[in-house]
Design a protein around this motif. Structure first.
Motif, PDB file in Angstrom:
ATOM      1  N   UNK A 116       0.982  11.252  14.888  1.00 24.89           N
ATOM      2  CA  UNK A 116       0.060  10.538  13.999  1.00 24.89           C
ATOM      3  C   UNK A 116      -0.941   9.700  14.799  1.00 24.89           C
ATOM      4  N   UNK A 117      -2.168   9.660  14.331  1.00 24.71           N
ATOM      5  CA  UNK A 117      -3.218   8.916  15.045  1.00 24.71           C
ATOM      6  C   UNK A 117      -4.028   8.050  14.080  1.00 24.71           C
ATOM      7  N   UNK A 118      -4.642   7.008  14.595  1.00 27.17           N
ATOM      8  CA  UNK A 118      -5.680   6.326  13.824  1.00 27.17           C
ATOM      9  C   UNK A 118      -6.901   6.176  14.719  1.00 27.17           C
ATOM     10  N   UNK A 119      -7.857   5.395  14.262  1.00 26.90           N
ATOM     11  CA  UNK A 119      -9.115   5.357  14.990  1.00 26.90           C
ATOM     12  C   UNK A 119      -9.722   3.966  14.861  1.00 26.90           C
ATOM     13  N   UNK A 120     -10.102   3.384  15.982  1.00 32.07           N
ATOM     14  CA  UNK A 120     -10.769   2.091  15.915  1.00 32.07           C
ATOM     15  C   UNK A 120     -12.145   2.170  16.595  1.00 32.07           C
ATOM     16  N   UNK A 121     -13.174   2.474  15.810  1.00 35.08           N
ATOM     17  CA  UNK A 121     -14.526   2.419  16.385  1.00 35.08           C
ATOM     18  C   UNK A 121     -15.000   0.967  16.418  1.00 35.08           C
ATOM     19  N   UNK A 122     -15.974   0.687  17.252  1.00 39.62           N
ATOM     20  CA  UNK A 122     -16.467  -0.682  17.393  1.00 39.62           C
ATOM     21  C   UNK A 122     -17.905  -0.767  16.905  1.00 39.62           C
ATOM     22  N   UNK A 123     -18.112  -1.697  15.994  1.00 38.53           N
ATOM     23  CA  UNK A 123     -19.429  -1.852  15.390  1.00 38.53           C
ATOM     24  C   UNK A 123     -20.016  -3.163  15.894  1.00 38.53           C
ATOM     25  N   UNK A 124     -21.222  -3.075  16.439  1.00 36.26           N
ATOM     26  CA  UNK A 124     -21.870  -4.273  16.973  1.00 36.26           C
ATOM     27  C   UNK A 124     -23.076  -4.615  16.111  1.00 36.26           C
ATOM     28  N   UNK A 125     -23.262  -5.898  15.883  1.00 31.72           N
ATOM     29  CA  UNK A 125     -24.416  -6.297  15.087  1.00 31.72           C
ATOM     30  C   UNK A 125     -24.976  -7.633  15.568  1.00 31.72           C
ATOM     31  N   UNK A 157       0.855  -1.182   0.000  1.00 29.93           N
ATOM     32  CA  UNK A 157       0.000   0.000   0.000  1.00 29.93           C
ATOM     33  C   UNK A 157       0.890   1.230   0.000  1.00 29.93           C
ATOM     34  N   UNK A 158       0.373   2.346  -0.527  1.00 35.90           N
ATOM     35  CA  UNK A 158       1.171   3.567  -0.434  1.00 35.90           C
ATOM     36  C   UNK A 158       1.326   3.974   1.029  1.00 35.90           C
ATOM     37  N   UNK A 159       2.388   4.672   1.353  1.00 39.55           N
ATOM     38  CA  UNK A 159       2.538   5.181   2.718  1.00 39.55           C
ATOM     39  C   UNK A 159       1.519   6.298   2.897  1.00 39.55           C
ATOM     40  N   UNK A 160       0.661   6.102   3.876  1.00 37.33           N
ATOM     41  CA  UNK A 160      -0.394   7.096   4.061  1.00 37.33           C
ATOM     42  C   UNK A 160       0.091   8.207   4.962  1.00 37.33           C
ATOM     43  N   UNK A 161      -0.332   9.410   4.628  1.00 39.68           N
ATOM     44  CA  UNK A 161      -0.064  10.517   5.541  1.00 39.68           C
ATOM     45  C   UNK A 161      -1.157  10.488   6.595  1.00 39.68           C
ATOM     46  N   UNK A 162      -0.986   9.631   7.609  1.00 40.76           N
ATOM     47  CA  UNK A 162      -1.961   9.552   8.700  1.00 40.76           C
ATOM     48  C   UNK A 162      -2.130  10.932   9.331  1.00 40.76           C
ATOM     49  N   UNK A 163      -3.344  11.257   9.658  1.00 39.69           N
ATOM     50  CA  UNK A 163      -3.575  12.573  10.260  1.00 39.69           C
ATOM     51  C   UNK A 163      -2.849  12.675  11.592  1.00 39.69           C
ATOM     52  N   UNK A 164      -2.672  13.910  12.046  1.00 36.11           N
ATOM     53  CA  UNK A 164      -1.993  14.124  13.323  1.00 36.11           C
ATOM     54  C   UNK A 164      -2.888  14.911  14.262  1.00 36.11           C
TER      55      UNK A 164
END
Lengths: 317, 477
Positions: free
Chosen positions: B429-438, B409-416
């Motif tokens: 740099x940050x990412x985000x892991x929301x949780x989806x329940x079903x 994958x291309x190197x992503x410019x993850x937001x900061x």
């Protein structure tokens, strides 16, 4: 309740009681280092190792000159307090109690866990040289208080379900067994001084009670009676057995009904021994040995009845 | 304390500031509040947050690290903030994506129409080690294979991208809740005035989801959370969640299967279990079906599940849908099953199993992130721009030896997002892991575990690789 959880809480109760007991013994012993004669210090260490049924790291304790005994004390205290490989050192008991709590955190109150964890984080970093030069007795006193505080937080916050009962039963069986070993160590020695009897009372949190009930004058038979039969003394055998039997009665019978029934009867028998046998018996040492065996059997029966029962013929709920 | 020395890079999206350095509309309030704190105040807030994690024992385990078997995840006390509109877009995208993924799983273990219709090549699916032949022909109750999913999202100047769908045993939700608790008590006034949407009901929502999946006719199902045990890196979370939903925390040895039903060993006898929220990987969940040497699982569990006597959450076999190769096809799945355009985009992914992609990957190693298909947690990957020529040569050999095991994958410019680093505000740099329940419907709690690459310049947010976390606030409109 899940068997493994019940077992974890039972062991948590046992280990913390053991840690506290050891702290109280070591507190007295390190206090003695300040001003007691060398002979008394020597006897003190021998008694502690005797009660724990353990060999000191250097093989045996020698009564030698002043300096040797004091230098030995450092090694002995380290062995009993911080030795990681010694399963009954203060450190190990505390760590094991806390590890059981960590695994059963969802079964105890949040306050209990935080209390215990904070205390653990404090102790975990320490070594003998950190406590020895200033005031080892305050380390033992503080650790005792931390375990007492934990018990207090438990008392006021923990839900009184089976988990509570198993934790209590663990504590009380442990307390009784430790008490019995101490009493045996004391009664089997001929040369007990007043201060030995006072130490014994202090280890069992009973000196104030003794002074109030009897007098400041120490009589061995009264000390024994107080520690064995007084229903008002939290650390007496009588109270430990009565409360353990009551907690056991409040739990539904275990799936292994034979062991479960035997455990109930044995708990009752222990109560009967202190209430009805002790007052009339001459050979009290024998009786103490008998109680000690019963405590061990009770432990095995509880394990068989509730924790480790065979699943083939157990009831399905 | 001010943001005067806060560094902005126009090629990287900043969560708090626009390109010209002004605070974003929804961040104005927090910007002002943070500017008003003194350095000492922020320092003591940070210290309190860290201390509360340590006294509560909020820990994880790093494998292969005997010294620190209980580590505290480093927490940055400054929250990352998102406006309600952005969140709604994410929510819609996540719901759509999980719906397609569940349809894919039902299909791929059933008639496999998607393969027949040529949307996904057969070898991508069948060649995937997470494809479980044992599940062929099985239809999951309510079509719910994945009931709990923790999607990794990143933000770039071009918008959100899905980095990974974690559909097996996603973890991190306890940190979402712990971070919130810590942030709330340390920034009381700001929190109240910011009108942050709550996440504390996650446990209740999880419980509702699990109940919906209970076998028919069990109105008050008994629920057990199956953990691999205290040595698992996420043990704290297992214990925490069991408490939140009032489930028993069980290990494999606490459960037995008898006549197709699952029981747990209690102090009064064997008690039936209706729902198993398992945090044990497929491989270990049932030694009769998967790895026979596993001591963590329960013999016969899969059989009981297939009989419909117990719910297993998530179902075994879901790993085929979050495989790094299959990932590349998720947008096509959405179009195929839902006849909709994907709301959330993928990261452009090249599969080295395809000769033209392999060639491109090997020619551009220094600009790409290359990952092993079967690995997770940031292990076994190459970040081109941060690697040496020697590392790249070595890695290229591995890729050539088994191209199908790699994607690039291309190197992503993850937001900061601003973090408190050595007493000053610095972007990380940050990412985000929301949780989806079903269960039978989809539920998303407005929050996420926000991971931070705390090392300067680092793009790796995984807790096992020196990453940390911070609270994530979704504001009301």
């Amino acid at each position: 309740m899940l068997s493994r959880s019940a077992q974890g809480l039972y062991w948590m109760g046992r280990y913390l009681e053991r840690a506290e007991h050891l702290c109280r013994m070591l507190r007295l012993q390190t206090e003695a280092l300040v001003d007691r004669p060398v002979r008394e210090i020597y006897l003190g260490w021998s008694r502690i190792y005797g009660a724990m049924n353990r060999q000191p790291p250097m093989g045996s304790i020698e009564l030698d000159g002043d300096e040797y005994t004091l230098a030995d004390s450092y090694t002995l205290a380290d062995d009993l307090t911080f030795e990681r490989s010694h399963p009954n050192s203060v450190w190990s008991c505390f760590a094991l109690g806390r590890e059981n709590a960590r695994q059963m955190r969802h079964c105890i109150s949040a306050g209990m866990w935080t209390r215990l964890n904070l205390a653990y984080l404090r102790i975990q970093k320490l070594e003998i040289q950190d406590i020895w030069r200033t005031s080892p007795e305050s380390f033992y006193a503080e650790t005792s208080v931390e375990i007492d505080t934990f018990a207090g937080v438990a008392e006021s916050t923990m839900y009184r379900d089976e988990g509570w009962s198993f934790m209590q039963i663990g504590r009380l069986i442990e307390r009784a067994q430790l008490s019995i070993s101490l009493l045996l160590a004391q009664t089997s020695t001929e040369e007990n001084t007043d201060s030995d009897w006072i130490s014994l009372l202090r280890i069992r949190h009973a000196l104030e009670a003794y002074n109030r009930r009897y007098s400041v004058e120490v009589k061995p038979s009264q000390v024994l009676n107080l520690l064995v039969t007084d229903p008002l003394l939290p650390g007496s055998l009588c109270r430990s057995f009565d409360v353990a039997a009551a907690e056991l009665a409040s739990i539904a019978p275990g799936p292994d009904s034979r062991s479960s029934g035997a455990a109930h009867r044995l708990a009752g028998r222990l109560c009967a021994l202190v209430h009805y046998e002790w007052p009339d018996r001459q050979d009290r040492e024998d009786l103490l040995w008998q109680m000690s065996r019963h405590c061990r059997d009770l432990h095995d029966l509880l394990t068989a009845a509730y924790f480790d029962y065979p699943i083939e013929d157990s009831p399905v709920l | 304390m001010n943001f005067d020395n806060y560094e902005l890079d126009p090629s990287i999206y900043d969560e708090m500031f626009t390109r010209d350095g002004a605070p974003r509309e929804h961040c104005r309030k927090i910007y002002e509040a943070l500017s008003e704190f003194s350095a000492e105040e922020l320092g003591s807030i940070q210290e309190r947050v860290t201390r509360s994690f340590s006294s509560e024992g909020i820990t994880f385990t790093v494998y292969g690290d005997e010294e620190a078997d209980e580590r505290i995840i480093p927490i940055d006390c400054l929250p990352r903030v998102m406006g309600g509109a952005d969140w709604r877009q994410l929510e819609a995208g996540l719901t759509q994506r999980l719906k397609a993924l569940n349809l894919f799983l039902e299909d791929v273990y059933g008639q496999a129409r998607i393969i027949e219709d040529g949307v996904i090549p057969v070898d991508v699916v069948r060649g995937c080690p997470q494809y479980r032949v044992e599940m062929r022909g099985f239809s999951a109750p309510h079509g719910t294979w994945v009931a709990i999913c923790g999607t990794d999202l990143v933000r770039t100047n071009d918008g959100f991208r899905v980095l990974e769908d974690n559909l097996r045993v996603p973890s991190g939700v306890s940190y979402m809740l712990a971070n919130r608790k810590a942030a709330k008590t340390s920034m009381r006034v700001l929190y109240r005035s910011s009108k942050v949407q709550e996440v504390e009901h996650y446990g209740r929502v999880l419980l509702e989801t699990l109940r919906e999946l209970a076998p028919r006719g069990r109105s008050d199902p008994s629920i057990a959370l199956l953990t691999p045990g205290v040595y698992n890196s996420a043990f704290y979370e297992h214990m925490f969640l069991a408490g939140e939903i009032g489930a028993e925390l069980v290990e494999g040895r606490d459960l037995i299967v008898n006549d197709g039903f699952v029981y747990m060993r209690t102090t009064t006898g064997l008690r039936r279990v209706d729902v198993v929220y398992r945090r044990v990987d497929d491989d270990f969940v049932d030694p009769l079906v998967f790895r026979p040497d596993s001591l963590l699982g329960v013999p016969g569990l899969l059989h009981a599940y297939k009989l419909g006597n117990v719910a297993l959450v998530n179902a075994p076999g879901t790993g085929v849908a979050d495989d790094k190769s299959v990932y590349a096809y998720v947008p096509d799945m959405i179009r195929y099953y839902l006849s909709q355009e994907p709301i959330l985009s993928n990261v452009e992914t090249r599969l080295c199993r395809r000769p033209e992609d392999l060639e491109y990957t090997l020619d551009n190693l220094q600009d790409l992130v290359v990952k092993r298909v079967g690995e997770s947690g940031g292990y076994g990957m190459l970040i081109g721009p941060h690697s040496t020529q020697e590392e790249r040569n070595e890695y290229a050999e591995q890729v050539r030896a088994d191209p199908a095991d790699f994607i690039s994958q291309p190197v992503l410019a993850l937001s900061r997002s601003p973090c408190l680093i050595e007493g000053g505000f610095e972007p990380r740099h940050v990412d985000l892991r929301p949780f989806v329940l079903h269960g039978r419907t989809t539920r998303i709690v407005p929050g996420a575990f926000c991971r931070v690459a705390l090392r300067r310049g680092s793009l790796v947010v995984n807790s096992s690789q020196g990453g940390g976390g911070k609270d994530f606030w979704v504001l009301e409109d």
